[in-house]
Design a protein around this motif. Structure first.
Motif, PDB file in Angstrom:
ATOM      1  N   PRO A 107       1.111  -1.246  -0.013  1.00 25.27           N
ATOM      2  CA  PRO A 107      -0.186  -0.044   0.069  1.00 25.27           C
ATOM      3  C   PRO A 107       0.860   1.378   0.206  1.00 25.27           C
ATOM      4  CG  PRO A 107       0.058  -0.955   2.177  1.00 25.27           C
ATOM      5  CD  PRO A 107       0.465  -1.952   1.126  1.00 25.27           C
ATOM      6  N   CYS A 108       2.199   1.198   0.337  1.00 25.45           N
ATOM      7  CA  CYS A 108       2.937   2.363   0.343  1.00 25.45           C
ATOM      8  C   CYS A 108       3.538   2.823  -1.001  1.00 25.45           C
ATOM      9  CB  CYS A 108       4.364   2.144   1.436  1.00 25.45           C
ATOM     10  SG  CYS A 108       3.827   1.504   2.820  1.00 25.45           S
ATOM     11  N   PHE A 109       3.843   1.726  -1.849  1.00 17.41           N
ATOM     12  CA  PHE A 109       4.822   2.122  -3.012  1.00 17.41           C
ATOM     13  C   PHE A 109       3.816   1.759  -4.157  1.00 17.41           C
ATOM     14  CE2 PHE A 109       7.639   1.402   0.331  1.00 17.41           C
ATOM     15  CZ  PHE A 109       8.051   3.003   0.603  1.00 17.41           C
ATOM     16  N   GLY A 110       4.108   2.382  -5.167  1.00 15.23           N
ATOM     17  CA  GLY A 110       3.560   2.018  -6.796  1.00 15.23           C
ATOM     18  C   GLY A 110       3.880   0.799  -7.281  1.00 15.23           C
ATOM     19  N   PRO A 111       3.391   0.387  -8.292  1.00 17.87           N
ATOM     20  CA  PRO A 111       3.385  -0.850  -9.009  1.00 17.87           C
ATOM     21  C   PRO A 111       5.044  -1.244  -9.675  1.00 17.87           C
ATOM     22  CG  PRO A 111       2.631   0.704 -10.510  1.00 17.87           C
ATOM     23  CD  PRO A 111       2.802   1.340  -9.205  1.00 17.87           C
ATOM     24  N   VAL A 112       5.928  -0.218  -9.425  1.00 14.61           N
ATOM     25  CA  VAL A 112       7.272  -0.451 -10.046  1.00 14.61           C
ATOM     26  C   VAL A 112       8.314  -0.145  -9.007  1.00 14.61           C
ATOM     27  CG1 VAL A 112       9.153   0.030 -11.983  1.00 14.61           C
ATOM     28  CG2 VAL A 112       6.533   0.125 -12.510  1.00 14.61           C
ATOM     29  N   ILE A 113       9.217  -1.070  -8.737  1.00 12.65           N
ATOM     30  CA  ILE A 113      10.375  -1.025  -7.721  1.00 12.65           C
ATOM     31  C   ILE A 113      11.778  -1.188  -8.750  1.00 12.65           C
ATOM     32  CG2 ILE A 113      11.456  -1.693  -5.483  1.00 12.65           C
ATOM     33  CD1 ILE A 113       8.682  -0.794  -4.960  1.00 12.65           C
ATOM     34  N   ALA A 114      12.853  -0.225  -8.567  1.00 11.61           N
ATOM     35  CA  ALA A 114      13.957  -0.448  -9.302  1.00 11.61           C
ATOM     36  C   ALA A 114      15.162  -0.068  -8.027  1.00 11.61           C
ATOM     37  CB  ALA A 114      13.854   0.602 -10.138  1.00 11.61           C
ATOM     38  N   SER A 115      16.163  -0.775  -8.392  1.00 18.14           N
ATOM     39  CA  SER A 115      17.228  -0.829  -7.467  1.00 18.14           C
ATOM     40  C   SER A 115      18.530  -1.057  -8.429  1.00 18.14           C
ATOM     41  CB  SER A 115      17.267  -2.255  -6.789  1.00 18.14           C
ATOM     42  OG  SER A 115      18.319  -2.210  -5.830  1.00 18.14           O
ATOM     43  N   LEU A 116      19.493   0.059  -8.155  1.00 15.26           N
ATOM     44  CA  LEU A 116      20.763   0.428  -8.854  1.00 15.26           C
ATOM     45  C   LEU A 116      21.787   0.111  -7.877  1.00 15.26           C
ATOM     46  CD1 LEU A 116      22.318   1.685 -11.012  1.00 15.26           C
ATOM     47  CD2 LEU A 116      22.282   3.869  -9.948  1.00 15.26           C
ATOM     48  N   SER A 117      22.594  -0.791  -8.249  1.00 14.52           N
ATOM     49  CA  SER A 117      23.772  -1.366  -7.616  1.00 14.52           C
ATOM     50  C   SER A 117      25.044  -0.566  -7.779  1.00 14.52           C
ATOM     51  CB  SER A 117      23.925  -2.750  -8.015  1.00 14.52           C
ATOM     52  OG  SER A 117      23.022  -3.705  -7.196  1.00 14.52           O
TER      53      SER A 117
END
Length: 187
Positions: A107-117
């Motif tokens: 419920p906190c965050f939208g439908p896309v998550i991205a992680s940069l290493s």
């Protein structure tokens, strides 16, 4: 163990160049770290409350700093966000540190998550919640992992806490890894 990505996950090799990665690390290291977890973190845009697993309107930190805004805009465009992400958590993982299996707060965050290493490599395990099916991916420096759709909502992701990983058949000692996780707050 399956080495392919689940549906809705995408890995972009070399999302940033070496110079950009070094610039980002220098900017990150010039900022204060929070040490209230097992790893050090920085919050930008919004604070995420790990205990309550929530974001509320009073947790707004304002716009992303200039050194982060440009890369966030690029992640938003190339990552399928539809807009620039407005929340970034920077995590520092030293050898032996990881993060337990989780799905980013729905419920906190939208439908896309991205992680940069940045800096170091680590193996991430993705596990389908309904079946236990497992996929692993090596997160290399400058790579961007994007989770949407099924991978965002139906698969957990974790980085096992260990001091080395097997990469291309060779055991490799972990070094300091910094990740920038880009998300859009949904209030």
């Amino acid at each position: 163990m399956n080495m392919r990505l689940p549906p809705g996950a995408r890995l972009v090799d070399g999302f940033v160049g070496l110079g950009d990665a070094q610039h980002l690390l220098a900017a990150i290291d010039a900022e204060p770290w929070r040490s209230d977890l097992k790893r050090r973190v920085q919050h930008y845009g919004w604070v995420y409350d790990y205990r309550a697993r929530a974001v509320s309107p009073d947790m707004d930190l304002g716009p992303l700093p200039h050194w982060l805004a440009e890369i966030a805009n690029r992640v938003g465009q190339d990552g399928g966000f539809g807009a620039t992400p407005d929340q970034v958590i920077v995590n520092e993982y030293c050898p032996g540190q990881g993060i337990s299996a989780h799905v980013d707060c729905e419920p906190c965050f939208g439908p896309v998550i991205a992680s940069l290493s940045l800096n170091g490599s680590a193996e991430m395990t993705l596990r389908k919640r309904s079946t236990g099916e497992r996929h692993c991916v090596i997160l290399e420096p400058a790579h961007l992992l994007i989770l949407s759709g099924e991978a965002r909502y139906h698969w957990t992701h974790e980085i096992p806490a260990r001091k080395s990983d097997v990469i291309k058949g060779v055991r490799k000692a972990r070094t300091r890894r910094v990740s920038l996780t880009f998300r859009t707050v949904t209030l």
